[in-house]
Design a protein around this motif. Sequence first.
Motif, mmCIF file in Angstrom:
data_model
loop_
_atom_site.group_PDB
_atom_site.id
_atom_site.type_symbol
_atom_site.label_atom_id
_atom_site.label_comp_id
_atom_site.label_asym_id
_atom_site.label_seq_id
_atom_site.Cartn_x
_atom_site.Cartn_y
_atom_site.Cartn_z
ATOM 1 N N SER A 97 67.820 50.283 25.829
ATOM 2 C CA SER A 97 67.808 48.852 26.109
ATOM 3 C C SER A 97 66.598 48.420 26.934
ATOM 4 O O SER A 97 66.040 47.338 26.696
ATOM 5 C CB SER A 97 69.078 48.454 26.862
ATOM 6 O OG SER A 97 70.240 48.915 26.218
ATOM 7 N N GLU A 98 66.202 49.246 27.911
ATOM 8 C CA GLU A 98 65.172 48.819 28.856
ATOM 9 C C GLU A 98 64.485 50.031 29.453
ATOM 10 O O GLU A 98 65.103 51.089 29.619
ATOM 11 C CB GLU A 98 65.819 47.986 29.974
ATOM 12 C CG GLU A 98 64.851 47.330 30.937
ATOM 13 C CD GLU A 98 65.524 46.302 31.829
ATOM 14 O OE1 GLU A 98 64.797 45.528 32.477
ATOM 15 O OE2 GLU A 98 66.775 46.253 31.883
ATOM 16 N N LYS A 131 63.167 46.356 26.355
ATOM 17 C CA LYS A 131 62.407 45.588 27.341
ATOM 18 C C LYS A 131 61.563 46.568 28.145
ATOM 19 O O LYS A 131 62.052 47.615 28.560
ATOM 20 C CB LYS A 131 63.345 44.823 28.279
ATOM 21 C CG LYS A 131 64.009 43.625 27.660
ATOM 22 C CD LYS A 131 64.611 42.698 28.715
ATOM 23 C CE LYS A 131 65.730 43.363 29.484
ATOM 24 N NZ LYS A 131 66.418 42.399 30.401
ATOM 25 N N SER A 174 59.083 47.028 31.478
ATOM 26 C CA SER A 174 58.593 46.503 32.747
ATOM 27 C C SER A 174 57.776 47.577 33.449
ATOM 28 O O SER A 174 57.926 48.769 33.178
ATOM 29 C CB SER A 174 59.755 46.068 33.651
ATOM 30 O OG SER A 174 60.478 45.004 33.089
ATOM 31 N N PRO A 185 53.196 42.360 26.098
ATOM 32 C CA PRO A 185 54.454 41.587 26.132
ATOM 33 C C PRO A 185 55.476 42.213 27.084
ATOM 34 O O PRO A 185 56.602 42.551 26.695
ATOM 35 C CB PRO A 185 54.926 41.648 24.681
ATOM 36 C CG PRO A 185 54.397 42.939 24.159
ATOM 37 C CD PRO A 185 53.058 43.137 24.847
ATOM 38 N N LEU A 186 55.068 42.363 28.345
ATOM 39 C CA LEU A 186 55.951 42.964 29.335
ATOM 40 C C LEU A 186 57.084 42.004 29.702
ATOM 41 O O LEU A 186 56.957 40.784 29.573
ATOM 42 C CB LEU A 186 55.170 43.313 30.597
ATOM 43 C CG LEU A 186 54.068 44.368 30.481
ATOM 44 C CD1 LEU A 186 53.335 44.490 31.812
ATOM 45 C CD2 LEU A 186 54.653 45.726 30.065
ATOM 46 N N HIS A 187 58.154 42.563 30.204
ATOM 47 C CA HIS A 187 59.238 41.753 30.743
ATOM 48 C C HIS A 187 58.882 41.292 32.154
ATOM 49 O O HIS A 187 59.041 40.117 32.483
ATOM 50 C CB HIS A 187 60.537 42.562 30.750
ATOM 51 C CG HIS A 187 61.701 41.835 31.338
ATOM 52 N ND1 HIS A 187 62.169 40.643 30.822
ATOM 53 C CD2 HIS A 187 62.501 42.124 32.406
ATOM 54 C CE1 HIS A 187 63.204 40.227 31.535
ATOM 55 N NE2 HIS A 187 63.414 41.089 32.505
ATOM 56 N N GLU A 188 58.384 42.221 32.974
ATOM 57 C CA GLU A 188 57.974 41.869 34.327
ATOM 58 C C GLU A 188 57.148 42.988 34.952
ATOM 59 O O GLU A 188 57.141 44.122 34.464
ATOM 60 C CB GLU A 188 59.192 41.568 35.220
ATOM 61 C CG GLU A 188 60.159 42.714 35.341
ATOM 62 C CD GLU A 188 61.438 42.328 36.080
ATOM 63 O OE1 GLU A 188 61.761 41.119 36.163
ATOM 64 O OE2 GLU A 188 62.133 43.242 36.567
ATOM 65 N N PHE A 224 54.455 37.001 32.029
ATOM 66 C CA PHE A 224 55.672 37.709 32.392
ATOM 67 C C PHE A 224 55.934 37.461 33.875
ATOM 68 O O PHE A 224 55.048 36.988 34.617
ATOM 69 C CB PHE A 224 55.541 39.213 32.124
ATOM 70 C CG PHE A 224 54.196 39.786 32.487
ATOM 71 C CD1 PHE A 224 53.835 40.015 33.817
ATOM 72 C CD2 PHE A 224 53.264 40.080 31.498
ATOM 73 C CE1 PHE A 224 52.593 40.525 34.152
ATOM 74 C CE2 PHE A 224 52.008 40.589 31.820
ATOM 75 C CZ PHE A 224 51.671 40.811 33.159
ATOM 76 N N ARG A 225 57.133 37.759 34.319
ATOM 77 C CA ARG A 225 57.460 37.581 35.733
ATOM 78 C C ARG A 225 56.740 38.633 36.572
ATOM 79 O O ARG A 225 56.683 39.805 36.198
ATOM 80 C CB ARG A 225 58.971 37.722 35.924
ATOM 81 C CG ARG A 225 59.418 37.620 37.380
ATOM 82 C CD ARG A 225 60.910 37.858 37.523
ATOM 83 N NE ARG A 225 61.316 37.834 38.922
ATOM 84 C CZ ARG A 225 62.086 38.735 39.498
ATOM 85 N NH1 ARG A 225 62.564 39.753 38.792
ATOM 86 N NH2 ARG A 225 62.420 38.628 40.769
#
Length: 359
Positions: free
Chosen positions: A133-134, A174, A176, A200-203, A262-263
Motif C-alpha cells: 500500500s505504501e 504511495k 514518500s 509523483p511523491l506523496h510527501e 507534494f506535501r
Amino acid sequence: MMERVLKYANKKVLPEKYFFSPEWIVLGINNTCNLHCKMCDVGTLNFETNFAKNLVGTTPLNMPLELFEKIADQTQQYYPNAKLGFAFTEPLAYPHIVKAVEYASAKGLYTAITTNALLLPNKAEALVKAGLSEIFVSLDGLETTHNSIRGNEKSFQKALEGIAKLFSFEKHPKVSIVSAITEWSVENLKEFADYFKDLPLHEIGFMHTQFGEPAIAVAHNKIWGMTYPATESNLDEVNLNNMDLPKLLEQIQQIKAEKYPFRVYFSPEIHDLPSLETYYHHSEVILGKRCEAVYSSIMIKSDGSAIPAHGRCYNLKVGNIHTESLKEVWTSPVFGKFRKDLRDAGGFLPACSRCCSAF
C-alpha cells in the motif's frame, strides 16, 4: 468528530483502560541492517541502548512467517482498520517480506514499509504485485551526503533506482521520502526537496535529529529507573553543537516559502531560532503535550514480544503474541499502567523529550 472527543476523554480520564483500536501494528520483522548510519545506535554498533535493544535485541534473527501470519490474522480479526508497518530493522532484508505483504494484502490489510531502499531495485516489482500500500524511503541528503551518512557508496543511487521502478508500474504504492536532519545535511535541505520536484511523491518529511542525552537519562532514572529505565541514544557520532541552527532556520524558511507538488513537512514544526536552540540544546524541555503513539501504535518484535508504540520507546514488555492475543496485548494491564503513568506525569516522562512521538 464524536470519536475524537471520546478518545480525548478516554486518554484524559481513564488511560489505563483504553477502549479504542490501534492505528498501527509496527513490526520488528528482523534484527539486521545492511547500512551503518551515523545517527543510529545499530549503525554505530552501540547495542546497549534501549533503541538498539528494541531493534536488534531478540531471537530469532527473522520473524517466522507463521508468526507474522498469526499477527495478520489477528489484526484482521480484531483491528481490521489498523495498518501493518514493516519498519525495523531493514524490512527489505527480511527473507519473507514479499510473502508477508502478499498474505496481508489478501486479507484486505493496509501494508507500509519503511526502508533504506538499498534492496528496492530487486524487490520493487514483487512488492507492487504483492499489493504493497505504501512505502517510506529514508534518504538523508543528496548522493554524497547520504552515502557518507549511511556508509555505502551506492545507497542513494540504489534508492532512486528502486523508486523509479515503483513508479514504472501504473498501480504503485504511495511513495514518500523521510529525511533525517543532521549536522551533515543541514545546509542542503532546500536543494534536497527541489531535487524530487518532478517525482509523483506523496510527501517528504524532514525529521529533526532524534536523540537521548546521557544527562536526561540520568535525571529520568532517578525517578523512573526501576520501572521504565532509560539510556542515552543515537549520539555516538552525532555532535549537536555542530548543527548550524541559523542555517537550518534559513533552509526551513526557504522550503516553507516554496510550492511543491507534494506535501512537505517538518517534525516537529519549528519556525524560529529560539525554539531550535531549545530543541537541540535544552532537551530537558518538553515540547509536546502528550505521547499519542501509546494510543495509536504497538510494536511486535521477531520473537513475538511487544513493546509500547515503536522502537524509540522504553524496552517494556507489554505482552507476547505467542501466548496472548493481539487484543490482550493491546489492552494489557502493563500497557494500561504505562499509559496512566504518562498521563499522571503530564503526558511524557523525562527521557521522552526528543522521541519522534513527543510532538
